[in-house]
Design a protein around this motif. Structure first.
Motif, short mmCIF file in Angstrom:
data_model
loop_
_atom_site.label_atom_id
_atom_site.label_comp_id
_atom_site.label_asym_id
_atom_site.label_seq_id
_atom_site.Cartn_x
_atom_site.Cartn_y
_atom_site.Cartn_z
N LEU A 1 49.15 -40.12 -1.48
CA LEU A 1 49.79 -39.05 -1.16
C LEU A 1 50.76 -40.32 0.15
CD1 LEU A 1 47.33 -37.08 1.42
CD2 LEU A 1 48.78 -36.60 -1.27
N SER B 1 54.67 -29.78 -4.14
CA SER B 1 54.85 -29.09 -2.94
C SER B 1 56.61 -28.63 -2.40
CB SER B 1 54.17 -29.82 -1.79
OG SER B 1 54.26 -29.06 -0.71
N LEU C 1 50.32 -36.11 -4.82
CA LEU C 1 50.94 -35.17 -4.65
C LEU C 1 53.08 -35.50 -4.73
CD1 LEU C 1 52.08 -33.08 -2.22
CD2 LEU C 1 51.80 -34.60 -0.34
N MET D 1 45.03 -29.45 -0.63
CA MET D 1 44.80 -31.31 -1.08
C MET D 1 43.15 -31.89 -1.02
SD MET D 1 47.66 -32.20 -2.35
CE MET D 1 47.24 -33.89 -3.18
N VAL E 1 49.66 -27.54 3.40
CA VAL E 1 49.36 -28.40 1.91
C VAL E 1 48.22 -29.06 2.45
CG1 VAL E 1 50.75 -30.92 1.30
CG2 VAL E 1 52.28 -28.58 2.43
N THR F 1 43.93 -34.00 6.01
CA THR F 1 43.11 -34.65 4.43
C THR F 1 42.35 -35.04 4.41
OG1 THR F 1 45.13 -33.98 3.10
CG2 THR F 1 43.65 -34.26 2.07
N VAL G 1 49.82 -32.19 -7.42
CA VAL G 1 50.38 -30.57 -6.58
C VAL G 1 51.88 -30.85 -6.42
CG1 VAL G 1 50.45 -29.77 -4.68
CG2 VAL G 1 48.35 -30.81 -5.79
#
Length: 251
Positions: free
Chosen positions: A57, A130, A94, A169, A165, A16, A128
């Motif tokens: 994260l 996932s 996340l 992000m 992913v 990211t 988010v």
């Protein structure tokens, strides 16, 4: 724009950070190794100074029930308090599809506690959710192996590649806060036991896989709804076969 990525040196974080820097943003890859510790609070105020967006994260270093809960609660409180003081405009975290459904698991209880802190913080946010990362298939197989046999649930999963992913992000970091939870999934749904069997075959691994409806995942018995998205997810583009082929290449 200044963006701080907590856990910026991990699997998703490093990818990211790379994507956001390529788009011309000032990105801080924050981790204990870089002097930013969300558990002790060390370096947080300095890292967040002037930041508009924070992506969390980071993951718990321990999966033991009490340790996971303490990590996500302590880290969440410290980070959100520092963001409020710094005037951060968008907090992004996340998390995992199925978190609210799998509360028998200490790990998922920790993730739910983290999400509740975010929603109560008053800071604009996007969470988010996932599905599992394709990169975890090897670890899932290892954790379920006895001798040369891998016993896994036949429940459906829909894993997503870490590159997909990271794309999401980065996009979310450059978008307005949703003040809601969005979901992302891989493009293909498969039964966990069958998927790991395909993975092992692609890796030329001789272990055999047996379907066991009683086999647990992070301490929880799964059903076909446990780990798949039910909320019109954004789908990744990397298929399992494409990921298998790349993963089987010599490093």
């Amino acid at each position: 724009m200044k963006i701080v990525v907590i856990g910026g040196t991990g699997l998703i974080g490093s990818k990211t950070v790379e994507r956001l820097r390529k788009r011309g943003h000032e990105v801080i890859a924050a981790s204990p190794n870089s002097g930013v510790n969300t558990i002790t609070g060390e370096g947080l105020a300095e890292a967040l100074e002037g930041a508009e967006v924070v992506l969390d994260l980071a993951n718990s270093p321990s999966f033991e029930d009490k340790a996971v809960l303490e990590f996500f609660e302590t880290s969440g409180r410290n980070l959100l308090a520092a963001e409020k003081a710094a005037g951060v405009k968008h907090h992004i975290a996340l998390s995992v599809v199925g978190t609210e459904r799998l509360q028998e698991s200490g790990y998922f209880r920790g993730k739910l506690a983290q999400e509740r802190l975010i929603k109560a913080s008053g800071i604009p946010y996007t969470i988010v959710h996932s599905t599992q990362f394709m990169e975890f298939l090897g670890g899932i197989a290892q954790s379920a192996t006895v001798g040369q046999t891998v016993r896994l649930s036949p429940a459906y999963v829909q894993p997503i590649a870490s590159d997909d992913v990271a794309d999401v992000m980065a996009d979310v970091a450059l978008s307005a806060p949703a003040n809601a939870t969005i979901e992302i999934s891989g493009p293909e749904r498969a039964r966990l036991c069958e998927l790991v069997a395909r993975y092992l075959k692609a890796m030329n691994d001789p272990r055999t896989v047996e379907a066991d409806p009683e086999a647990k995942y992070f301490g929880v018995r799964l059903n076909d709804q446990s780990l798949v998205s039910d909320d019109n997810p954004r789908l990744g583009s990397i298929t399992l076969e494409k990921w298998f082929a790349k993963s089987a290449q010599p490093k």
